[in-house]
Scaffold this active site. Sequence first.
Site, PDB file in Angstrom:
ATOM      1  N   GLY A  75       0.818  -1.210   0.000  1.00 41.81           N
ATOM      2  CA  GLY A  75       0.000   0.000   0.000  1.00 41.81           C
ATOM      3  C   GLY A  75       0.849   1.257   0.000  1.00 41.81           C
ATOM      4  N   THR A  76       2.102   1.118   0.431  1.00 41.34           N
ATOM      5  CA  THR A  76       3.005   2.277   0.480  1.00 41.34           C
ATOM      6  C   THR A  76       3.141   2.878  -0.920  1.00 41.34           C
ATOM      7  OG1 THR A  76       4.186   1.169   2.230  1.00 41.34           O
ATOM      8  CG2 THR A  76       5.338   2.998   1.169  1.00 41.34           C
ATOM      9  N   THR A  77       3.124   4.211  -0.984  1.00 45.43           N
ATOM     10  CA  THR A  77       3.241   4.888  -2.284  1.00 45.43           C
ATOM     11  C   THR A  77       4.612   5.571  -2.377  1.00 45.43           C
ATOM     12  OG1 THR A  77       2.102   6.769  -1.279  1.00 45.43           O
ATOM     13  CG2 THR A  77       0.767   5.258  -2.576  1.00 45.43           C
ATOM     14  N   ASN A 102      -4.247   3.040  -3.912  1.00 48.08           N
ATOM     15  CA  ASN A 102      -5.428   3.172  -3.056  1.00 48.08           C
ATOM     16  C   ASN A 102      -6.187   1.853  -3.041  1.00 48.08           C
ATOM     17  OD1 ASN A 102      -7.971   3.899  -1.948  1.00 48.08           O
ATOM     18  ND2 ASN A 102      -7.392   6.018  -2.300  1.00 48.08           N
ATOM     19  N   HIS A 133      -4.920  15.994   1.595  1.00 45.59           N
ATOM     20  CA  HIS A 133      -4.531  15.006   2.603  1.00 45.59           C
ATOM     21  C   HIS A 133      -4.028  15.727   3.858  1.00 45.59           C
ATOM     22  CE1 HIS A 133      -4.552  12.153  -0.793  1.00 45.59           C
ATOM     23  NE2 HIS A 133      -4.724  11.222   0.141  1.00 45.59           N
ATOM     24  N   HIS A 134      -3.912  14.942   4.924  1.00 44.36           N
ATOM     25  CA  HIS A 134      -3.390  15.432   6.207  1.00 44.36           C
ATOM     26  C   HIS A 134      -1.959  15.958   6.070  1.00 44.36           C
ATOM     27  CE1 HIS A 134      -1.158  11.638   6.330  1.00 44.36           C
ATOM     28  NE2 HIS A 134      -2.263  11.117   5.807  1.00 44.36           N
ATOM     29  N   LYS A 137       1.346  13.623   5.540  1.00 42.79           N
ATOM     30  CA  LYS A 137       1.618  12.811   4.345  1.00 42.79           C
ATOM     31  C   LYS A 137       2.949  13.223   3.719  1.00 42.79           C
ATOM     32  CE  LYS A 137      -0.459  11.129   0.059  1.00 42.79           C
ATOM     33  NZ  LYS A 137      -0.060   9.742   0.253  1.00 42.79           N
ATOM     34  N   GLY A 143      -0.428   9.202  -4.679  1.00 35.57           N
ATOM     35  CA  GLY A 143      -0.412   8.130  -5.675  1.00 35.57           C
ATOM     36  C   GLY A 143      -1.770   7.992  -6.356  1.00 35.57           C
ATOM     37  N   THR A 144      -2.846   8.244  -5.599  1.00 35.40           N
ATOM     38  CA  THR A 144      -4.199   8.137  -6.160  1.00 35.40           C
ATOM     39  C   THR A 144      -4.429   9.216  -7.214  1.00 35.40           C
ATOM     40  OG1 THR A 144      -4.955   7.251  -4.072  1.00 35.40           O
ATOM     41  CG2 THR A 144      -6.659   8.127  -5.536  1.00 35.40           C
TER      42      THR A 144
HETATM   43  N1  LIG Z   1      -2.597   2.228  -0.867  1.00 39.07           N
HETATM   44  C1  LIG Z   1      -3.442   2.703   0.032  1.00 39.07           C
HETATM   45  O1  LIG Z   1      -4.632   2.379   0.043  1.00 39.07           O
HETATM   46  C2  LIG Z   1      -2.904   3.638   1.084  1.00 39.07           C
HETATM   47  C3  LIG Z   1      -3.742   4.130   2.098  1.00 39.07           C
HETATM   48  C4  LIG Z   1      -3.175   4.907   3.116  1.00 39.07           C
HETATM   49  C5  LIG Z   1      -1.810   5.184   3.097  1.00 39.07           C
HETATM   50  N2  LIG Z   1      -1.049   4.695   2.074  1.00 39.07           N
HETATM   51  C6  LIG Z   1       0.425   4.852   2.035  1.00 39.07           C
HETATM   52  O2  LIG Z   1       0.933   3.986   3.020  1.00 39.07           O
HETATM   53  C7  LIG Z   1       2.103   4.552   3.607  1.00 39.07           C
HETATM   54  C8  LIG Z   1       1.889   4.661   5.124  1.00 39.07           C
HETATM   55  O3  LIG Z   1       0.847   5.572   5.373  1.00 39.07           O
HETATM   56  P1  LIG Z   1       0.377   5.942   6.864  1.00 39.07           P
HETATM   57  O4  LIG Z   1      -0.585   7.059   6.699  1.00 39.07           O
HETATM   58  O5  LIG Z   1      -0.031   4.721   7.600  1.00 39.07           O
HETATM   59  O6  LIG Z   1       1.747   6.537   7.428  1.00 39.07           O
HETATM   60  P2  LIG Z   1       2.328   6.586   8.918  1.00 39.07           P
HETATM   61  O7  LIG Z   1       1.243   6.732   9.908  1.00 39.07           O
HETATM   62  O8  LIG Z   1       3.434   7.608   8.888  1.00 39.07           O
HETATM   63  O9  LIG Z   1       2.961   5.138   9.101  1.00 39.07           O
HETATM   64  C9  LIG Z   1       4.167   4.756   8.540  1.00 39.07           C
HETATM   65  C10 LIG Z   1       4.829   3.788   9.513  1.00 39.07           C
HETATM   66  O10 LIG Z   1       5.888   3.154   8.828  1.00 39.07           O
HETATM   67  C11 LIG Z   1       6.694   2.606   9.830  1.00 39.07           C
HETATM   68  N3  LIG Z   1       8.041   2.381   9.299  1.00 39.07           N
HETATM   69  C12 LIG Z   1       8.978   3.281   8.895  1.00 39.07           C
HETATM   70  N4  LIG Z   1      10.066   2.641   8.484  1.00 39.07           N
HETATM   71  C13 LIG Z   1       9.821   1.306   8.624  1.00 39.07           C
HETATM   72  C14 LIG Z   1      10.559   0.127   8.359  1.00 39.07           C
HETATM   73  N5  LIG Z   1      11.807   0.172   7.863  1.00 39.07           N
HETATM   74  N6  LIG Z   1       9.977  -1.077   8.612  1.00 39.07           N
HETATM   75  C15 LIG Z   1       8.727  -1.147   9.104  1.00 39.07           C
HETATM   76  N7  LIG Z   1       7.992  -0.058   9.387  1.00 39.07           N
HETATM   77  C16 LIG Z   1       8.536   1.151   9.150  1.00 39.07           C
HETATM   78  C17 LIG Z   1       6.675   3.569  10.999  1.00 39.07           C
HETATM   79  O11 LIG Z   1       6.436   2.711  12.089  1.00 39.07           O
HETATM   80  P3  LIG Z   1       6.792   3.085  13.616  1.00 39.07           P
HETATM   81  O12 LIG Z   1       5.666   3.979  14.012  1.00 39.07           O
HETATM   82  O13 LIG Z   1       6.793   1.810  14.299  1.00 39.07           O
HETATM   83  O14 LIG Z   1       8.110   3.801  13.580  1.00 39.07           O
HETATM   84  C18 LIG Z   1       5.454   4.447  10.709  1.00 39.07           C
HETATM   85  O15 LIG Z   1       4.538   4.463  11.769  1.00 39.07           O
HETATM   86  C19 LIG Z   1       2.310   5.885   2.866  1.00 39.07           C
HETATM   87  O16 LIG Z   1       3.182   5.676   1.780  1.00 39.07           O
HETATM   88  C20 LIG Z   1       0.933   6.239   2.360  1.00 39.07           C
HETATM   89  O17 LIG Z   1       0.971   7.048   1.193  1.00 39.07           O
HETATM   90  C21 LIG Z   1      -1.579   3.938   1.076  1.00 39.07           C
END
Ligand SMILES: NC(=O)c1ccc[n+]([C@@H]2O[C@H](COP(=O)([O-])OP(=O)(O)OC[C@H]3O[C@@H](n4cnc5c(N)ncnc54)[C@H](OP(=O)(O)O)[C@@H]3O)[C@@H](O)[C@H]2O)c1
Length: 226
Positions: A75-77, A102, A133-134, A137, A143-144
């Site tokens: 899901g990561t973008t 997304n 977005h918040h 981000k 990405g969407t």
């Molecule tokens: N495709 C979709 O549907 C969708 C939906 C929402 C978000 N996203 C994407 O998903 C990603 C995360 O979004 P989010 O909003 O959840 O962000 P977030 O709250 O910042 O969460 C990211 C988490 O990644 C963890 N992290 C960082 N480096 C890491 C590593 N090497 N190994 C494992 N975990 C690690 C951190 O964990 P710790 O807190 O433990 O440090 C952090 O809490 C972004 O790229 C966002 O654009 C995609």
Amino acid sequence: MLILGRGKTGSLVAEVAQERRHHVRIAGAKENADGAALSSEKLSDVAAVIDFTAPHCILANIEASVKAGKNMVVGTTGWYGELNRVRSLVEAHKTGFVYAPNFSIGVNLFFDIARAASTALRHEYSGQIFERHHVHKKDAPSGTAIALQHLMRDASPKHEEVEITSFREGEVVGLHEIVLESAADRIYLCHDAKSRRGFAEGAVRAAEWLAGKKGFYEFKDVWREL
Ligand SMILES: NC(=O)c1ccc[n+]([C@@H]2O[C@H](COP(=O)([O-])OP(=O)(O)OC[C@H]3O[C@@H](n4cnc5c(N)ncnc54)[C@H](OP(=O)(O)O)[C@@H]3O)[C@@H](O)[C@H]2O)c1
């Protein structure tokens, strides 16, 4: 399942996976420092890895999981410049891989609506994409929004690139708008995510769909089969 990322989305993915009766482990930045959570030994009892982390570590996470022969849902973008390299890696290791900017079903329906609405571009309408977005981000445009831009370009007669405007404000989960404008009128299309739950459910269901499959898939092409 191993969920990578204890952030806003990863923790919800873990919750949904548990509700759907999967055995779940979760690793954040600390447990996965230098890929520590992704050694073959640590992955031995894992059926699939679901990643919602960050652009700085995603390629290392993909490489380690795929090389260990594990199916992966990403899901990561912010890594799509490397799409072809990742596709080759997945094909070489004969694993299964689903990615999406997304994972919400609603947004994927919205993609279909945007594709249909792009017909307007052949009738003297111009298009614009807005995304909100918040403030936390890390990537912009989303990405969407980029996926919307690509599908509108492909659906438009002259392959026009529709401009994206990004806003970062407050705690907005994810809002995407398309505006099509002619001299006579304006069409507004909008998808507004109320929570992250849609992303989490889509990602877990994608991992379930992927079980026993090989190949490189984008969620927009497979969500109808869930
Ligand atoms: N495709 C979709 O549907 C969708 C939906 C929402 C978000 N996203 C994407 O998903 C990603 C995360 O979004 P989010 O909003 O959840 O962000 P977030 O709250 O910042 O969460 C990211 C988490 O990644 C963890 N992290 C960082 N480096 C890491 C590593 N090497 N190994 C494992 N975990 C690690 C951190 O964990 P710790 O807190 O433990 O440090 C952090 O809490 C972004 O790229 C966002 O654009 C995609």
